[in-house]
Write a protein that holds these residues in place. Structure first.
Motif, PDB file in Angstrom:
ATOM      1  N   GLY A   1     -31.120 -11.162 -21.114  1.00 24.44           N
ATOM      2  CA  GLY A   1     -29.700 -11.465 -21.200  1.00 24.44           C
ATOM      3  C   GLY A   1     -29.280 -11.899 -22.594  1.00 24.44           C
ATOM      4  O   GLY A   1     -30.044 -12.538 -23.320  1.00 24.44           O
TER       5      GLY A   1
ATOM      6  N   LEU B   1     -25.384 -16.507 -19.607  1.00 20.45           N
ATOM      7  CA  LEU B   1     -25.822 -16.185 -18.259  1.00 20.45           C
ATOM      8  C   LEU B   1     -25.422 -17.326 -17.320  1.00 20.45           C
ATOM      9  O   LEU B   1     -25.375 -18.481 -17.731  1.00 20.45           O
ATOM     10  CB  LEU B   1     -27.340 -15.981 -18.205  1.00 20.45           C
ATOM     11  CG  LEU B   1     -27.911 -14.754 -18.922  1.00 20.45           C
ATOM     12  CD1 LEU B   1     -29.438 -14.794 -18.900  1.00 20.45           C
ATOM     13  CD2 LEU B   1     -27.409 -13.469 -18.281  1.00 20.45           C
TER      14      LEU B   1
ATOM     15  N   THR C   1     -29.611 -22.759 -19.157  1.00 19.91           N
ATOM     16  CA  THR C   1     -28.588 -22.049 -19.913  1.00 19.91           C
ATOM     17  C   THR C   1     -27.608 -23.068 -20.473  1.00 19.91           C
ATOM     18  O   THR C   1     -27.032 -23.865 -19.730  1.00 19.91           O
ATOM     19  CB  THR C   1     -27.852 -21.044 -19.019  1.00 19.91           C
ATOM     20  OG1 THR C   1     -27.283 -21.731 -17.895  1.00 19.91           O
ATOM     21  CG2 THR C   1     -28.802 -19.974 -18.504  1.00 19.91           C
TER      22      THR C   1
END
Length: 206
Positions: free
Chosen positions: A183, A187, A199
């Motif tokens: 990613g 995310l 994250t």
């Protein structure tokens, strides 16, 4: 009709014996009633060209509605002079992925003002892998629910700043079954937890 929802793109074999009066070549693909366009390199004059056009290279004329039904493809030579010439198409086929990996292309889940950037980032990823001889499936987020990820071992998410719950859940299920996710940008927290990583917030450059 073609279903290109899990394809990498299309492949063409074509020739223009004398391109001196042509300013540019384009291919147009109509998917779900929306035309998508990409430029073609003419290559060496008079030689047959084998062109691979990846889906992220095709810019929609309007809002893309996915790739489940492709019913028209048009090859165009734009006038650049007054001399007559000929354009010959010898082959036209869907282009499948060469590895079990997919790019999740942002469309309906991305704000309209950012869809051009999302397509550009997806194209960067597709081109980078293509430079190493790998074609990835390009799955539009509009088609994700119908296509699924069962055929993939790796899914790349170039740009989905705000993933809807259904998409995040589908990616979590993919990871729980042994799939890998790469990613960029941002995310969802829930997906990060499934991946075993925290994250953080997006930080703008100062």
């Amino acid at each position: 009709n073609w279903d290109l929802s899990s394809a990498a793109g299309i492949a063409l074999q074509w020739q223009c014996p004398d391109a001196s009066s042509v300013s540019q070549f384009n291919v147009y693909v109509r998917a779900q009633g929306v035309w998508h366009a990409a430029g073609l390199s003419s290559g060496r004059p008079g030689q047959w060209q084998s062109s691979q056009v990846l889906k992220p290279q095709l810019a929609p004329e309007g809002t893309s509605k996915g790739w489940r039904r492709v019913d028209q493809i048009r090859l165009a030579a734009w006038r650049g002079g007054t001399k007559d010439t000929t354009l010959v198409l010898a082959g036209l086929t869907p282009l499948g992925p060469s590895v079990p990996a997919a790019i999740l292309c942002g469309n309906s889940t991305v704000p309209s003002a950012e869809r051009g950037a999302a397509r550009r980032y997806a194209r960067n990823v597709a081109d980078a892998f293509a430079n190493y001889g790998m074609r990835l499936a390009c799955i539009d987020d509009v088609d994700l629910a119908a296509v699924g990820l069962a055929a993939q071992k790796l899914v790349i998410v170039p740009y989905h700043p705000e993933q809807p719950a259904a998409m995040a859940a589908q990616l979590r299920t993919f990871v729980e079954r042994g799939g890998k996710v790469m990613g960029f940008y941002n995310l969802p927290k829930s997906l990060g937890q499934t991946l075993g990583m925290a994250t953080g917030p997006y930080v703008r450059s100062s």
